[in-house]
Design a protein around this motif. Structure first.
Motif, short mmCIF file in Angstrom:
data_model
loop_
_atom_site.label_atom_id
_atom_site.label_comp_id
_atom_site.label_asym_id
_atom_site.label_seq_id
_atom_site.Cartn_x
_atom_site.Cartn_y
_atom_site.Cartn_z
N GLY A 46 38.27 42.67 27.12
CA GLY A 46 39.05 43.33 27.50
C GLY A 46 38.41 45.04 28.03
N ASP A 47 37.05 44.47 27.79
CA ASP A 47 35.96 45.60 28.21
C ASP A 47 35.76 46.46 29.68
N ALA A 48 36.24 45.32 30.44
CA ALA A 48 36.33 45.86 31.88
C ALA A 48 37.75 46.02 32.58
N ALA A 49 39.07 46.41 33.25
CA ALA A 49 40.10 46.54 33.81
C ALA A 49 40.20 44.98 34.71
N PHE A 50 41.01 44.23 34.61
CA PHE A 50 40.75 43.20 35.23
C PHE A 50 42.20 44.27 36.90
N ASP A 51 41.16 43.20 37.64
CA ASP A 51 41.41 43.62 39.30
C ASP A 51 41.70 41.47 39.80
N ALA A 52 42.85 41.58 40.18
CA ALA A 52 43.37 39.75 40.46
C ALA A 52 41.96 39.88 41.54
N ALA A 53 42.13 40.88 42.39
CA ALA A 53 40.79 40.45 44.42
C ALA A 53 39.08 40.45 43.44
N LEU A 56 38.54 37.51 41.61
CA LEU A 56 38.55 36.30 42.32
C LEU A 56 37.38 36.49 43.45
N ASP A 57 36.56 37.27 43.77
CA ASP A 57 35.41 37.46 43.97
C ASP A 57 34.88 36.87 42.97
N GLN A 58 34.43 37.53 41.96
CA GLN A 58 32.94 37.21 41.36
C GLN A 58 33.26 35.72 40.99
N LEU A 59 34.83 34.92 41.18
CA LEU A 59 34.61 33.92 41.00
C LEU A 59 33.87 33.17 42.36
N LYS A 60 34.37 33.33 43.26
CA LYS A 60 34.08 32.25 44.75
C LYS A 60 32.57 32.79 44.37
N ALA A 61 31.55 34.31 43.92
CA ALA A 61 30.81 34.11 43.86
C ALA A 61 29.85 33.26 42.47
N LEU A 62 30.07 33.01 42.06
CA LEU A 62 29.86 32.07 40.85
C LEU A 62 30.07 30.42 41.60
N GLU A 63 31.04 30.36 42.37
CA GLU A 63 30.81 28.75 43.16
C GLU A 63 29.85 29.01 44.11
N ALA A 64 29.66 29.74 44.48
CA ALA A 64 28.34 29.52 45.46
C ALA A 64 27.02 29.54 45.23
N ASN A 65 26.85 30.33 43.77
CA ASN A 65 25.86 30.40 42.80
C ASN A 65 25.45 28.37 42.89
N ALA A 66 27.00 28.21 42.32
CA ALA A 66 26.32 26.43 41.36
C ALA A 66 25.85 26.22 42.82
N GLN A 67 27.00 25.66 43.58
CA GLN A 67 26.63 24.94 45.30
C GLN A 67 25.43 25.15 45.21
N LYS A 68 24.52 26.42 44.50
CA LYS A 68 22.69 26.45 45.18
C LYS A 68 22.21 25.02 44.12
N PHE A 69 22.78 24.92 42.73
CA PHE A 69 22.03 24.60 41.89
C PHE A 69 21.92 22.95 42.64
#
Length: 145
Positions: A46-53, A56-69
């Motif tokens: 709750g320290d930052a506002a929820f913005d669905a888009a 999702l962008d951050q989750l996709k970036a996390l996925e791209a990061n995980a795929q590099k491992f």
């Protein structure tokens, strides 16, 4: 002449990739991962506002990061020496270490597929992702001194 310059450039690039520093590469990857997880954690807390888009962008970036491992590339023999927090167990149990990375990637992919539309939905999917952190850091990472 142009083809020769291009060929030499490609060889130089390939040669420099062969001499990449796996310790620096994996530390950079984990630093990026930490920033992404930290940003999502702020939303969950709750320290930052929820913005669905944005989530999702951050989750996709996390996925791209995980795929590099890639365990073989990022943890080759001999890369346990130097300024690293990588525990010897990584090289003693490479299949277990790879399985931990694969599980993390699967959980991140599930979080992306879920496309959380609320903080509560994010808490559920993000909780599954972050549950992997201790499971990997405890056995495969040395304590900071």
């Amino acid at each position: 002449m142009r083809k020769l310059v291009l060929a030499v450039s490609m060889l130089a690039f390939a040669g420099s990739a062969a001499f990449a520093d796996p310790i620096a590469d994996r530390q950079a990857l984990m630093k990026e991962r930490g920033k992404l997880v930290g940003g999502l954690a702020k939303v969950v807390k709750g320290d930052a506002a929820f913005d669905a888009a944005a989530v999702l962008d951050q989750l996709k970036a996390l996925e791209a990061n995980a795929q590099k491992f890639d365990v073989a590339t990022m943890f080759p023999a001999g890369s346990d020496k130097g300024e690293t927090e990588a525990a010897p167990k990584i090289w003693e149990d490479p299949s277990g270490f790879k399985a931990a990375g694969d599980k993390y990637l699967a959980n991140v992919k599930e979080a992306v597929a879920a496309a959380p539309d609320s903080v509560d939905a994010l808490k559920t999917s993000f909780g599954a992702v972050t549950a992997n952190c201790g499971g990997c850091h405890q056995p495969y990472r040395l304590k900071k001194s």
